[in-house]
Scaffold this motif. Sequence first.
Motif, PDB file in Angstrom:
ATOM      1  N   TYR A  11      21.351  18.766  15.837  1.00  0.00           N
ATOM      2  CA  TYR A  11      22.276  19.261  14.826  1.00  0.00           C
ATOM      3  C   TYR A  11      21.693  20.453  14.082  1.00  0.00           C
ATOM      4  CZ  TYR A  11      24.083  14.586  15.670  1.00  0.00           C
ATOM      5  OH  TYR A  11      24.546  13.454  16.259  1.00  0.00           O
ATOM      6  N   LEU A  33      31.487  12.270   9.147  1.00  0.00           N
ATOM      7  CA  LEU A  33      30.698  13.081   8.236  1.00  0.00           C
ATOM      8  C   LEU A  33      30.928  12.566   6.816  1.00  0.00           C
ATOM      9  CD1 LEU A  33      30.444  16.895   8.314  1.00  0.00           C
ATOM     10  CD2 LEU A  33      30.946  15.736   6.182  1.00  0.00           C
ATOM     11  N   LEU A  68      23.757  14.396   3.266  1.00  0.00           N
ATOM     12  CA  LEU A  68      24.777  14.524   4.306  1.00  0.00           C
ATOM     13  C   LEU A  68      24.450  13.522   5.396  1.00  0.00           C
ATOM     14  CD1 LEU A  68      26.370  17.643   5.719  1.00  0.00           C
ATOM     15  CD2 LEU A  68      25.270  16.109   7.302  1.00  0.00           C
ATOM     16  N   LEU A  70      25.640  12.010   9.152  1.00  0.00           N
ATOM     17  CA  LEU A  70      26.419  12.148  10.380  1.00  0.00           C
ATOM     18  C   LEU A  70      26.225  10.873  11.180  1.00  0.00           C
ATOM     19  CD1 LEU A  70      25.416  15.800  11.261  1.00  0.00           C
ATOM     20  CD2 LEU A  70      27.567  15.039  10.260  1.00  0.00           C
TER      21      LEU A  70
END
Length: 84
Positions: A11, A33, A68, A70
């Motif tokens: 990523y 997300l 964040l 994922l």
Amino acid sequence: MNLKLQQLNQYLIKPNPFNDFIQISNLKENVSLMIYDLNGKLVYAEPTYSFLDKKIDLSILKKGYYLLILRNSSTTKKYPIIKY
């Protein structure tokens, strides 16, 4: 610490720190997300889908540190991000 470019595994998240937008690249699988503030409050979420490049408008967030996340069917990746 100035993280202009953060590449962890496959990523790519940039820029970091960011002002209003971040871009996530190289996601070739379906992912969810989510972004959390330091208090653990969910401040942003998008449903599961696949994309190669995704520009995300985070202008609604206040300056500060965020996490964040994922998540796909087999793994969860966490990335610290900073809004200035």
